[in-house]
Design a protein around this motif. Structure first.
Motif, PDB file in Angstrom:
ATOM      1  N   PRO A  71      11.286  68.377  61.226  1.00 21.64           N
ATOM      2  CA  PRO A  71      10.472  69.019  62.255  1.00 21.64           C
ATOM      3  C   PRO A  71      11.068  68.764  63.627  1.00 21.64           C
ATOM      4  O   PRO A  71      11.930  67.883  63.782  1.00 21.64           O
ATOM      5  N   TYR A 150       8.833  73.473  62.007  1.00 17.53           N
ATOM      6  CA  TYR A 150       7.545  73.069  62.561  1.00 17.53           C
ATOM      7  C   TYR A 150       7.813  72.410  63.904  1.00 17.53           C
ATOM      8  O   TYR A 150       8.474  71.376  63.982  1.00 17.53           O
ATOM      9  N   THR A 152       6.521  70.852  67.645  1.00 21.02           N
ATOM     10  CA  THR A 152       5.477  70.274  68.491  1.00 21.02           C
ATOM     11  C   THR A 152       5.990  70.304  69.926  1.00 21.02           C
ATOM     12  O   THR A 152       7.083  69.808  70.212  1.00 21.02           O
ATOM     13  N   LYS A 175       2.750  75.903  67.015  1.00 19.61           N
ATOM     14  CA  LYS A 175       1.786  75.497  65.987  1.00 19.61           C
ATOM     15  C   LYS A 175       1.096  74.192  66.346  1.00 19.61           C
ATOM     16  O   LYS A 175      -0.025  73.942  65.905  1.00 19.61           O
ATOM     17  N   TYR A 317       1.021  71.721  57.467  1.00 24.19           N
ATOM     18  CA  TYR A 317       2.146  72.068  58.337  1.00 24.19           C
ATOM     19  C   TYR A 317       2.871  73.343  57.910  1.00 24.19           C
ATOM     20  O   TYR A 317       3.754  73.816  58.638  1.00 24.19           O
ATOM     21  N   THR A 319       5.040  73.784  55.694  1.00 26.35           N
ATOM     22  CA  THR A 319       6.410  73.546  55.264  1.00 26.35           C
ATOM     23  C   THR A 319       6.491  72.173  54.624  1.00 26.35           C
ATOM     24  O   THR A 319       5.582  71.349  54.782  1.00 26.35           O
TER      25      THR A 319
END
Length: 404
Positions: A71, A150, A152, A175, A317, A319
């Motif tokens: 991620p 993913y 952040t 996300k 998530y 994934t």
């Protein structure tokens, strides 16, 4: 839905971690980081803005040695070394303590933060910067790195305003978002800041009623302090956002709000970054209590526990995000000690698939095969372990097994 319990295992954990990280930073990060490599600097062109942006990229030390997909954590205002270095230290520490997964850390340096991040005052130019993030930066990372897709995004002050707005405009990319002392509003009677037209908060009121669905719950962490002039002003916007989310409680959004007593605009990142990351990744974290159930009380079968946790991760998530290596190693050895060699071998196989360039999984497999009476297979695995190791620590064991 609002998430309150278990976000950071108590406020004292955050304070203790903050003190520790301040000590790390006071040493100017001279000690080698445990989990992250040194930052790489990239100049990335923005098609919408027709300028280049300086980007910092720090890869996990395991990158390139495994088949893991990572991620991505993106921090804005990375041109401020105190903010980027602190974020790097937090991420490094939380990865080492297994509170968050191994991740790629990306820092975005601002050229003109007011125009790039200021949605309320500079909507046209901030929209172009947002185009750069989604069309250039995200595409570049997807094309050049082994990512789990993913992201952040972390923003402080104007950055908090920017990420809060972006998560509603492009939820499929944004996300999860951490907004720290976000500049969401100022009191209407403050003439110096009369450009605040409540755009982000108005959009939030509409957004929570929109029933947006990206297949997984979106995650939003936001915080504010109560000390100093700026946060006493920004507090109004944060409390309004909290009221909007509390009254609507949208099912598609997991959110948490922290109001930190005694923290001001410049110190809120010290507690908000670790608290926010722990909140975002609480569904990934394999808790100590669950590990205790598996290894000590034996209420849960290790493979069942791993499968349930992996399913939870996929649902949260969207994934696969790899669980820590030590879990697989512990559980394989648990089965090995119990004499359940079939399940021990199953987990060892999983480790080998994800870490084909490490020596430890092959050595573990060799121990299992020895107990199964398969000396030939054990020798083959020890040779693989030896070829992946920089030291000749398996030669004696291979020689012993090779004796007639």
């Amino acid at each position: 839905m609002k998430i309150n319990a278990g976000v950071t295992n108590g406020i004292m954990k955050i304070y203790s971690l903050t003190i520790l990280l301040i000590v790390i930073l006071s040493c100017r990060l001279s000690a080698q980081q445990q989990s992250l490599n040194e930052k790489k600097i990239v100049s990335l062109p923005s098609q919408a803005e027709q300028v280049d942006h300086k980007i910092f990229i720090q890869l996990p030390k395991s990158y390139g040695h495994s088949k893991m997909r990572y991620p991505v954590i993106v921090i804005f205002d990375a041109h401020d070394p105190t903010l980027f270095d602190y974020t790097s230290a937090v991420v490094d520490r939380l990865m080492s303590t297994k509170d968050i997964p191994e991740a790629i850390l990306v820092g975005v340096c601002q050229k003109d933060r007011g125009k790039e991040l200021g949605v309320e005052r500079s909507e046209i130019t901030s929209m172009k910067f947002l185009q750069f993030i989604k069309d250039d930066l995200v595409v570049y990372l997807r094309s050049n790195y082994n990512i789990a897709d993913y992201f952040t995004f972390i923003g402080h002050s104007l950055g908090g305003q920017f990420v809060s707005d972006a998560m509603m405009k492009y939820p499929e990319i944004f996300k999860s978002v951490i907004s720290i002392s976000g500049a969401l509003n100022y009191p209407a009677n403050n003439q110096e800041y009369n450009f605040y037209k409540r755009k982000v908060l108005t959009q939030m009121e509409k957004y929570v009623k929109s029933k947006v669905s990206i297949g997984i719950p979106q995650k939003y962490y936001f915080s504010v302090g109560d000390d100093g002039m700026q946060d006493s002003m920004f507090r109004l916007g944060a409390l309004t956002a909290d009221s909007i989310l509390t009254s609507s409680n949208p099912a598609f959004l997991k959110w948490h709000f922290d109001e930190f007593k005694g923290f001001n605009h410049m110190t809120t990142p010290l507690v908000s970054i670790p608290a926010g990351l722990c909140f975002i990744y609480q569904d990934w974290h394999f808790s100590d209590s669950l590990a205790m159930d598996v290894l000590s009380t034996q209420k849960t079968d290790p493979i069942d526990a791993l499968n349930k946790q992996q399913l939870k991760i996929k649902q949260s998530y969207g994934t696969d995000i790899a669980l820590p290596d030590f879990l697989y190693d512990q559980f394989a050895n648990f089965y090995l000690d119990k004499g359940n060699l079939v399940k021990a071998k199953y987990i060892a196989d999983q480790i080998i698939i994800s870490h084909p360039n490490d020596d430890a999984p092959f050595a573990l497999m060799a121990d299992i095969l020895i107990k199964q009476g398969n000396k030939k297979g054990a020798i083959e695995n020890l040779k693989r372990a030896q070829s992946n190791s920089s030291i000749e620590k398996y030669k004696e064991k291979i020689a012993d097994l090779d004796k007639p």
